[in-house]
Write an enzyme that holds these catalytic residues in place. Structure first.
Site, PDB file in Angstrom:
ATOM      1  N   SER A  30       8.841 -16.372 -39.672  1.00 19.01           N
ATOM      2  CA  SER A  30       8.898 -17.555 -40.410  1.00 19.01           C
ATOM      3  C   SER A  30       7.730 -17.859 -41.242  1.00 19.01           C
ATOM      4  CB  SER A  30       9.119 -18.665 -39.649  1.00 19.01           C
ATOM      5  OG  SER A  30       8.095 -18.690 -38.699  1.00 19.01           O
ATOM      6  N   SER A  69       7.054 -13.923 -35.945  1.00 19.04           N
ATOM      7  CA  SER A  69       6.950 -14.676 -37.139  1.00 19.04           C
ATOM      8  C   SER A  69       5.508 -14.643 -37.881  1.00 19.04           C
ATOM      9  CB  SER A  69       7.111 -16.055 -37.186  1.00 19.04           C
ATOM     10  OG  SER A  69       8.314 -16.321 -37.088  1.00 19.04           O
ATOM     11  N   LYS A  83      -0.489 -22.689 -42.440  1.00 19.37           N
ATOM     12  CA  LYS A  83       1.084 -22.761 -42.205  1.00 19.37           C
ATOM     13  C   LYS A  83       1.683 -24.132 -42.026  1.00 19.37           C
ATOM     14  CE  LYS A  83       4.910 -20.762 -39.507  1.00 19.37           C
ATOM     15  NZ  LYS A  83       5.348 -19.759 -38.539  1.00 19.37           N
TER      16      LYS A  83
HETATM   17  N1  GLN Z   1      12.941 -14.784 -36.027  1.00 15.75           N
HETATM   18  C1  GLN Z   1      12.511 -15.484 -34.853  1.00 15.75           C
HETATM   19  C2  GLN Z   1      13.183 -16.726 -34.592  1.00 15.75           C
HETATM   20  O1  GLN Z   1      13.976 -17.313 -35.677  1.00 15.75           O
HETATM   21  C3  GLN Z   1      11.059 -15.520 -34.716  1.00 15.75           C
HETATM   22  C4  GLN Z   1      10.339 -16.708 -35.370  1.00 15.75           C
HETATM   23  C5  GLN Z   1       9.179 -17.073 -34.908  1.00 15.75           C
HETATM   24  O2  GLN Z   1       8.390 -16.243 -34.443  1.00 15.75           O
HETATM   25  N2  GLN Z   1       8.577 -18.365 -35.222  1.00 15.75           N
HETATM   26  O3  GLN Z   1      13.240 -17.261 -33.654  1.00 15.75           O
END
Ligand code: GLN
Length: 447
Positions: free
Chosen positions: A125, A149, A50
């Site tokens: 994400s 995410s 990532k």
């Molecule tokens: N969708 C959540 C957010 O936008 C989780 C994102 C994540 O786990 N990095 O904060």
């Protein structure tokens, strides 16, 4: 695609050939947009990384314009651990900007498509990680999970995603979003590979002061035959679509058939999780993102004076979703509102943690949805608020610091994968993997 376990037995020549073929396959599939670039270093088993995890001398940008041109000066601890175990970083994969999002649409590099249906989002994400593994363009990937995410994109792309207990995996070299919630974890084709990769990247690290200093490895002692007590959350399910309810019923039957004991439990209304999470995460993000000022890292827009340089760099460099979170975070931390929002969110966080602890006095694992629906179509989540609400099933796990694993259970009528997660008590990754192996075998999901 060969599994990680199989890949670890290949000779150097076989791996070199495999990597050439993999590169050609990725280049032949540009429309998926899972990889930002292919940048093979080392001669180990290739792992997709990532874009918020530092690999020395590679560009690392957290999917943001503001970090264009920034080159990582050192390896994240997880990268050193991969290398020591005979694995090699192989390309950066796409993500929502600074890991803020649930669809991978907020990336500076454009959106990633769902490999099963390109009209749908891959989740976020870590959407690039999930799409790469789901499309057969990676053996395995690393993602990060602040509020779901890893688990949610895994569920949307029909793969396995695991979030370790907070502190089990070093965050040194991970681009910070919300430091008290972030964890790096494996995204793989099956549960056993997730355990193998988890073992490789976990363990103590003096460079991360929140590291839990525990080194127990789970892979050699994986035991899918253990009989466990598993909690279901019937009330929790009310917010889920019919696909999720069907998969949940199927998983319960499968777990019973494997000889596990199912008990029903209840949790606080999950709407409180959303508020506590989005206050905590944006407050921490505001602080973490303050360092991107055009002076020390990446992109700079020269202004009339220093203050103007800060303003212009940040106005140009951050995308809309990141700006929204910076505003929210500053608001909840501002004097006058701090007690009403931030302090209340921390109290709620404690209540959530206590609730989980109470359930784990009676059970080994909890079975939960990952998302209220299968992967939505692009544009289906019409507002930021709708997107935040879709995180309802994943974020309490981060607020409580627990380990959880999302795995595919079935496909719906349109062929989209439906994933569910198992959640374990803190530091009980052993039970998490044992139960997940058992569930995986019982449902017999075919990609
Ligand atoms: N969708 C959540 C957010 O936008 C989780 C994102 C994540 O786990 N990095 O904060």
């Amino acid at each position: 695609m060969i599994t990680l376990k199989e890949a670890l037995t290949l000779s150097k020549e076989e791996l070199d050939k495999f990597k050439d073929d993999l590169k050609a396959k990725i280049e032949a599939n540009p429309e998926l947009n899972a990889y930002i670039d292919i940048n093979s270093v080392g001669d180990g088993v290739p792992i997709a990384i990532k874009d918020n995890i530092q690999v020395k001398d590679w560009s690392v940008t957290s999917g943001s314009k503001i970090l264009q041109g920034y080159i990582a000066p050192y390896n994240a601890t997880v990268i050193n651990k991969l290398t020591e175990a005979g694995l090699s970083p192989f390309g950066r994969v796409n993500m929502d900007e600074f890991a803020m999002g649930s669809t991978t649409e907020s990336s500076f590099y454009g959106k990633t498509l769902n490999p099963i249906n390109p009209e749908r989002v891959p989740g976020g994400s870590s959407g690039g990680s999930a799409a790469a593994v789901g499309a057969g363009l990676a053996i395995a990937a690393l993602g990060s999970d602040t509020g779901g995410s890893i688990r949610q994109p895994a569920a949307f792309c029909g793969i396995v995603g695991m979030k370790p207990t907070y502190g089990r995996v070093s965050r040194y070299g991970l681009g910070a979003y919300a430091s008290s919630l972030d964890q790096i974890g494996p995204m793989t084709q099956n549960v056993e590979d997730a355990a193998i990769l988890y073992d490789i990247i976990s363990g103590s690290d003096a460079k991360d002061s929140t590291n839990a200093l525990k080194d127990d490895k789970v892979t050699p002692s994986l035991n899918p035959k253990r009989k466990l007590t598993i909690a279901t959350l019937p009330k929790y399910l009310e917010n889920a679509s019919q696909d999720i309810k069907t998969a949940y019923a199927k998983a319960i039957d499968a777990l019973k058939a494997q000889g596990h004991t199912i008990v029903e439990k209840e949790m606080l209304d999950a709407k409180f999780d959303i508020s506590a999470y989005y206050i905590t995460a944006t407050a921490e993000a505001t602080t973490n993102l303050a360092r991107y000022d055009g002076v020390r890292y990446g992109n700079r827009v020269e202004g009339k004076n220093l203050e103007d340089t800060f303003v212009q760099t940040r106005s140009e460099g951050f995308g809309d979703e990141v700006k929204r979170r910076i505003l929210l975070g500053n608001f909840v931390l501002s004097s006058g509102y701090y007690e009403a929002y931030y302090v209340k969110a921390q109290k709620t966080r404690h209540i959530i943690k206590d609730e989980y602890a109470k359930i784990f006095e009676d059970v080994d694992l909890i079975l939960s949805p990952v998302a209220p629906t299968v992967a939505p179509k692009f544009g289906e989540l019409a507002s930021p608020m709708e997107m935040y609400l879709s995180d309802i099933y994943t974020i309490s796990v981060n607020l409580a610091g627990l380990p959880a694993l999302s795995l595919p259970i079935m496909k719906n009528a349109e062929g989209m994968p439906v994933g569910l997660q198992l959640i374990a008590a803190a530091y009980d990754e052993q039970t998490l993997f044992d139960g997940s192996l058992s569930l995986e075998a019982a449902v017999g999901y075919k990609a």
